[in-house]
Design an enzyme around this catalytic site. Structure first.
Site, PDB file in Angstrom:
ATOM      1  N   GLU A 117       0.872  -1.176   0.000  1.00 49.90           N
ATOM      2  CA  GLU A 117       0.000   0.000   0.000  1.00 49.90           C
ATOM      3  C   GLU A 117       0.909   1.226   0.000  1.00 49.90           C
ATOM      4  O   GLU A 117       1.803   1.323   0.834  1.00 49.90           O
ATOM      5  CB  GLU A 117      -0.891  -0.013   1.235  1.00 49.90           C
ATOM      6  CG  GLU A 117      -1.898   1.131   1.295  1.00 49.90           C
ATOM      7  CD  GLU A 117      -2.769   1.060   2.544  1.00 49.90           C
ATOM      8  OE1 GLU A 117      -3.939   1.444   2.465  1.00 49.90           O
ATOM      9  OE2 GLU A 117      -2.261   0.617   3.616  1.00 49.90           O
ATOM     10  N   GLU A 208      -8.535  10.956   2.278  1.00 53.70           N
ATOM     11  CA  GLU A 208      -8.754   9.993   3.349  1.00 53.70           C
ATOM     12  C   GLU A 208      -9.114  10.733   4.628  1.00 53.70           C
ATOM     13  O   GLU A 208      -8.577  11.802   4.912  1.00 53.70           O
ATOM     14  CB  GLU A 208      -7.504   9.138   3.579  1.00 53.70           C
ATOM     15  CG  GLU A 208      -7.665   8.116   4.698  1.00 53.70           C
ATOM     16  CD  GLU A 208      -6.583   7.045   4.720  1.00 53.70           C
ATOM     17  OE1 GLU A 208      -6.634   6.170   5.611  1.00 53.70           O
ATOM     18  OE2 GLU A 208      -5.697   7.071   3.841  1.00 53.70           O
TER      19      GLU A 208
END
Length: 221
Positions: A117, A208
């Site tokens: 990630e 986010e």
């Protein structure tokens, strides 16, 4: 974050003078507004919206590479538009980001084999995501300095379900919301620091939020 094993589309209620229930604008907006995790392609761009379904989060696909997201007292979500499969492309973006609390704007994505990630963080809110991580170096790119970090997630949600995997980070020292991100510069710098990416899955210009509130309207190309 991000497990897509059980995805559902939900049309959220939209109220307002300019989008009254039953109006053409209301119906059109509702078609593009999501409140549950989903991925897909819209107007030539891949989009990804993941939420842990805590608090209130709504994501709306706009025209081209544009999207908006609004959140209130959220748990965790990641939302944005980009490309699948990804590549070491140059990303240009602009937008309006108004967080209250912990939130990031980043070029964000995944690779497989190995499962990684990755984040190229352009700006963050009340919490620096590199807190507690060991700095591995720096990279100069696109008019700024980014610090490089590596962290590990254990038994965490991923694009392959719950897994243990590494996270690679470039965190910009001077915050901005808009500009060009030459991802190749970061990928090369990571490799020189011993951080090996796998085969690209997706990459998006992401907003986010984590236990926070806020709003963002972003456009990527």
């Amino acid at each position: 974050m991000v497990s897509f094993s059980s995805l559902a589309l939900a049309l959220s209620t939209v109220v307002g003078v300019l989008a009254a229930p039953g109006s053409e604008k209301y119906v059109e907006l509702a078609k593009h507004q999501l409140t549950h995790s989903q991925t897909g392609t819209k107007n030539g761009y891949y989009y990804s919206f993941w939420t842990d379904n805590r608090g209130q989060v709504s994501y709306t696909n706009g025209k081209g590479g544009q999207y908006s997201v609004n959140w209130k007292d959220c748990g965790n979500f990641v939302a944005g538009k980009g490309w699948n499969p990804a590549s070491a492309k140059t990303v240009t973006y602009s937008g309006n980001w108004k967080p209250s609390g912990n939130s990031y704007v980043s070029v964000y994505g995944w690779t497989q084999n190995p499962l990684i990630e990755f984040y190229i963080v352009e700006s963050f809110g009340s919490y620096n995501p590199s807190t507690g991580a060991t700095e591995l170096g720096t990279v100069e790119s696109d008019g700024g300095t980014y610090k490089i970090y590596k962290t590990k997630r254990v038994d965490a949600p991923s694009i392959e379900g719950k897994k243990t995997f590494d996270q690679f980070w470039s965190v910009r020292t001077s915050h901005r919301v808009g500009g060009t991100v030459t991802t190749k510069n970061h990928f090369n710098a990571w490799a020189k620091s011993g951080l090996k990416l796998g085969t690209f899955n997706y990459m998006i210009l992401a907003t986010e939020g984590y236990h926070s509130s806020g709003s963002a309207t972003m456009t990527v190309s």
